[in-house]
Scaffold this motif. Structure first.
Motif, PDB file in Angstrom:
ATOM      1  N   THR A 102      37.189   5.384  16.818  1.00 31.72           N
ATOM      2  CA  THR A 102      37.706   4.546  15.738  1.00 31.72           C
ATOM      3  C   THR A 102      36.522   4.099  14.888  1.00 31.72           C
ATOM      4  O   THR A 102      35.494   3.668  15.428  1.00 31.72           O
ATOM      5  N   VAL A 103      36.648   4.214  13.566  1.00 30.66           N
ATOM      6  CA  VAL A 103      35.537   3.929  12.667  1.00 30.66           C
ATOM      7  C   VAL A 103      35.968   2.928  11.600  1.00 30.66           C
ATOM      8  O   VAL A 103      37.023   3.092  10.978  1.00 30.66           O
ATOM      9  N   VAL A 104      35.126   1.918  11.392  1.00 34.53           N
ATOM     10  CA  VAL A 104      35.335   0.937  10.329  1.00 34.53           C
ATOM     11  C   VAL A 104      34.208   1.096   9.322  1.00 34.53           C
ATOM     12  O   VAL A 104      33.035   0.888   9.657  1.00 34.53           O
ATOM     13  N   LEU A 105      34.539   1.503   8.104  1.00 31.70           N
ATOM     14  CA  LEU A 105      33.555   1.628   7.029  1.00 31.70           C
ATOM     15  C   LEU A 105      33.540   0.343   6.225  1.00 31.70           C
ATOM     16  O   LEU A 105      34.574  -0.080   5.691  1.00 31.70           O
ATOM     17  N   GLY A 153      23.167  -3.082  25.103  1.00 29.59           N
ATOM     18  CA  GLY A 153      23.722  -1.740  25.003  1.00 29.59           C
ATOM     19  C   GLY A 153      25.044  -1.687  25.736  1.00 29.59           C
ATOM     20  O   GLY A 153      25.304  -2.456  26.656  1.00 29.59           O
ATOM     21  N   THR A 154      25.922  -0.784  25.320  1.00 28.18           N
ATOM     22  CA  THR A 154      27.243  -0.720  25.926  1.00 28.18           C
ATOM     23  C   THR A 154      27.414   0.544  26.732  1.00 28.18           C
ATOM     24  O   THR A 154      26.827   1.581  26.456  1.00 28.18           O
ATOM     25  N   ALA A 155      28.249   0.431  27.778  1.00 27.64           N
ATOM     26  CA  ALA A 155      28.507   1.602  28.610  1.00 27.64           C
ATOM     27  C   ALA A 155      29.325   2.629  27.854  1.00 27.64           C
ATOM     28  O   ALA A 155      29.170   3.825  28.039  1.00 27.64           O
ATOM     29  N   ASN A 156      30.226   2.178  26.983  1.00 26.80           N
ATOM     30  CA  ASN A 156      31.060   3.074  26.198  1.00 26.80           C
ATOM     31  C   ASN A 156      31.051   2.628  24.743  1.00 26.80           C
ATOM     32  O   ASN A 156      31.125   1.436  24.453  1.00 26.80           O
ATOM     33  N   ILE A 157      30.952   3.598  23.845  1.00 24.04           N
ATOM     34  CA  ILE A 157      31.026   3.299  22.418  1.00 24.04           C
ATOM     35  C   ILE A 157      32.310   3.920  21.910  1.00 24.04           C
ATOM     36  O   ILE A 157      32.401   5.127  21.705  1.00 24.04           O
ATOM     37  N   ASP A 158      33.321   3.085  21.760  1.00 21.35           N
ATOM     38  CA  ASP A 158      34.643   3.551  21.344  1.00 21.35           C
ATOM     39  C   ASP A 158      34.926   3.255  19.873  1.00 21.35           C
ATOM     40  O   ASP A 158      35.641   4.015  19.218  1.00 21.35           O
ATOM     41  N   THR A 159      34.393   2.145  19.366  1.00 20.84           N
ATOM     42  CA  THR A 159      34.624   1.734  17.981  1.00 20.84           C
ATOM     43  C   THR A 159      33.280   1.575  17.281  1.00 20.84           C
ATOM     44  O   THR A 159      32.400   0.861  17.783  1.00 20.84           O
ATOM     45  N   VAL A 160      33.142   2.236  16.144  1.00 22.83           N
ATOM     46  CA  VAL A 160      31.869   2.265  15.424  1.00 22.83           C
ATOM     47  C   VAL A 160      32.052   1.663  14.034  1.00 22.83           C
ATOM     48  O   VAL A 160      33.000   2.020  13.322  1.00 22.83           O
ATOM     49  N   GLY A 161      31.160   0.786  13.662  1.00 23.63           N
ATOM     50  CA  GLY A 161      31.126   0.257  12.300  1.00 23.63           C
ATOM     51  C   GLY A 161      30.015   0.922  11.519  1.00 23.63           C
ATOM     52  O   GLY A 161      28.902   1.087  12.033  1.00 23.63           O
ATOM     53  N   ILE A 162      30.306   1.337  10.308  1.00 22.19           N
ATOM     54  CA  ILE A 162      29.315   1.951   9.415  1.00 22.19           C
ATOM     55  C   ILE A 162      29.174   1.063   8.192  1.00 22.19           C
ATOM     56  O   ILE A 162      30.166   0.742   7.531  1.00 22.19           O
ATOM     57  N   LEU A 163      27.953   0.665   7.868  1.00 20.15           N
ATOM     58  CA  LEU A 163      27.700  -0.136   6.679  1.00 20.15           C
ATOM     59  C   LEU A 163      27.025   0.733   5.634  1.00 20.15           C
ATOM     60  O   LEU A 163      25.982   1.330   5.892  1.00 20.15           O
ATOM     61  N   GLY A 164      27.635   0.792   4.448  1.00 23.47           N
ATOM     62  CA  GLY A 164      27.108   1.608   3.377  1.00 23.47           C
ATOM     63  C   GLY A 164      28.074   2.711   3.013  1.00 23.47           C
ATOM     64  O   GLY A 164      28.490   3.478   3.889  1.00 23.47           O
ATOM     65  N   SER A 165      28.430   2.776   1.731  1.00 22.49           N
ATOM     66  CA  SER A 165      29.441   3.741   1.298  1.00 22.49           C
ATOM     67  C   SER A 165      28.865   4.849   0.422  1.00 22.49           C
ATOM     68  O   SER A 165      29.591   5.522  -0.295  1.00 22.49           O
ATOM     69  N   GLY A 166      27.552   5.023   0.478  1.00 24.18           N
ATOM     70  CA  GLY A 166      26.936   6.118  -0.258  1.00 24.18           C
ATOM     71  C   GLY A 166      27.139   7.445   0.453  1.00 24.18           C
ATOM     72  O   GLY A 166      27.933   7.563   1.390  1.00 24.18           O
ATOM     73  N   ILE A 167      26.399   8.456   0.025  1.00 26.79           N
ATOM     74  CA  ILE A 167      26.539   9.792   0.608  1.00 26.79           C
ATOM     75  C   ILE A 167      26.269   9.756   2.105  1.00 26.79           C
ATOM     76  O   ILE A 167      27.001  10.339   2.908  1.00 26.79           O
ATOM     77  N   GLU A 218      23.937   0.704  10.301  1.00 27.41           N
ATOM     78  CA  GLU A 218      23.822   0.442   8.861  1.00 27.41           C
ATOM     79  C   GLU A 218      23.072   1.557   8.167  1.00 27.41           C
ATOM     80  O   GLU A 218      22.123   2.135   8.701  1.00 27.41           O
ATOM     81  N   SER A 219      23.524   1.834   6.923  1.00 24.94           N
ATOM     82  CA  SER A 219      22.865   2.815   6.069  1.00 24.94           C
ATOM     83  C   SER A 219      22.891   2.292   4.639  1.00 24.94           C
ATOM     84  O   SER A 219      23.475   2.896   3.744  1.00 24.94           O
ATOM     85  N   VAL A 220      22.262   1.124   4.448  1.00 28.30           N
ATOM     86  CA  VAL A 220      22.206   0.512   3.127  1.00 28.30           C
ATOM     87  C   VAL A 220      20.833   0.796   2.521  1.00 28.30           C
ATOM     88  O   VAL A 220      20.054   1.590   3.047  1.00 28.30           O
ATOM     89  N   VAL A 221      20.521   0.150   1.403  1.00 31.84           N
ATOM     90  CA  VAL A 221      19.292   0.408   0.662  1.00 31.84           C
ATOM     91  C   VAL A 221      18.071   0.250   1.566  1.00 31.84           C
ATOM     92  O   VAL A 221      18.027  -0.604   2.448  1.00 31.84           O
TER      93      VAL A 221
END
Length: 291
Positions: free
Chosen positions: A37-40, A8-22, A97-100
């Motif tokens: 900062t967000v990376v889709l 776990g991290t002390a600070n969450i500054d950059t977030v990755g999101i997996l899945g391009s659905g709704i 992640e938010s995939v199938v």
């Protein structure tokens, strides 16, 4: 950024999101609105770009209605990038992640992410019911894996369930709760059991509504009207099933029944038939209602 030694991290500054659905697009908006900062990442660049285009239209509508300032819209979009490469997530502090909803697909994805995303980062899933521990054990960092379950539509729904598998560190769970709270959500901690809180209580109700209709007690329209007017619910059970997706609903019920064996979790016959026929609800144009 400072890393905690136990996962776990002390600070969450950059977030990755997996899945391009709704759901994925909604998570991108939520994280970017929180100032991060967000990376889709989508499987294709076209899919990722399409998700950003849809998000942009949604923000434009909010500006037009006076719900969002134009400069804030620009700031939100400026924090977001879209990619088809998993390697672009390497420096993220949290990957969600938010995939199938398929355990095998998610396990393979977590194993791949484990070799890409920096040590100390959290790998999280937005699954609504699958066992988090089985995803954690697909990695070499089970202490840094948890569930962070947003509800659809993510920008509007206030609740987030943060799910603790038996492998997760206290630091990981604390970071997940803090992340959800910093996004303006009401975060609750849940142990890793199928359905968590909401779906474990909700889906027996939805399933029993289907069985009531199958038994001829009342029509779909009248059951929906009764639950709206009698319980002050925003929508009836059949409208909600179609919104969630009948395939997703079936998968949740199957997972609940598999874990607990309760007859209330055994999916109604018509639900299984509709999924087999491709009648999945709003996303396919027909479910228990027509769209």
């Amino acid at each position: 950024m400072t890393e905690t030694p136990a996962g776990g991290t002390a600070n969450i500054d950059t977030v990755g999101i997996l899945g391009s659905g709704i759901m994925g697009a909604g998570l991108v908006e939520v994280a970017a609105r929180s100032g991060r900062t967000v990376v889709l990442r989508s499987r294709t660049q076209e899919g990722a770009d399409a998700a950003i285009a849809k998000l942009t239209k949604g923000l434009d509508r909010q500006v037009d209605k006076g719900r969002l300032e134009a400069d804030e819209r620009a700031a939100i979009l400026g924090r977001i990038s879209a990619t088809s490469e998993l390697s672009a997530l390497a420096d993220c502090d949290l990957v969600l992640e938010s995939v199938v909803e398929d355990l095998g697909v998610k396990q393979s994805l977590f194993a791949e992410l484990d070799g890409i995303v920096k040590p100390g980062a959290i790998l999280a899933t937005n699954t609504s019911t699958l066992p988090i521990v089985e995803l954690a054990m697909a990695t070499s960092r089970p202490e840094s894996v948890c569930g962070i379950h947003f509800f659809n539509p993510a920008p509007m729904m206030k609740l987030v369930e943060v799910i603790r598998p038996i492998t997760a560190s206290d630091e990981t769970i604390a970071a997940g709760l803090a992340f959800a709270s910093s996004c303006g959500k009401d975060a609750v901690e849940v142990v890793d059991r199928a359905g968590f809180i909401v779906n474990a209580l909700l889906f027996p109700y939805l399933n029993n509504a289907i069985k009531m209709w199958e038994q001829g007690t009342a029509s779909i329209a009248d059951i929906d009207t009764a639950m709206q007017g009698g319980c002050n619910f925003p929508m009836g059970p059949f409208a909600l099933l179609d919104l969630v997706g009948l395939d997703t609903s079936l998968a949740i019920l199957d997972a609940l029944h598999g874990e607990f064996g309760d007859p209330n979790f055994m999916a109604a016959t018509s639900l299984k038939r509709k999924v087999a026929a491709g009648q999945l609800g709003r996303k396919s144009g027909r479910g228990y209602l027509a769209y």
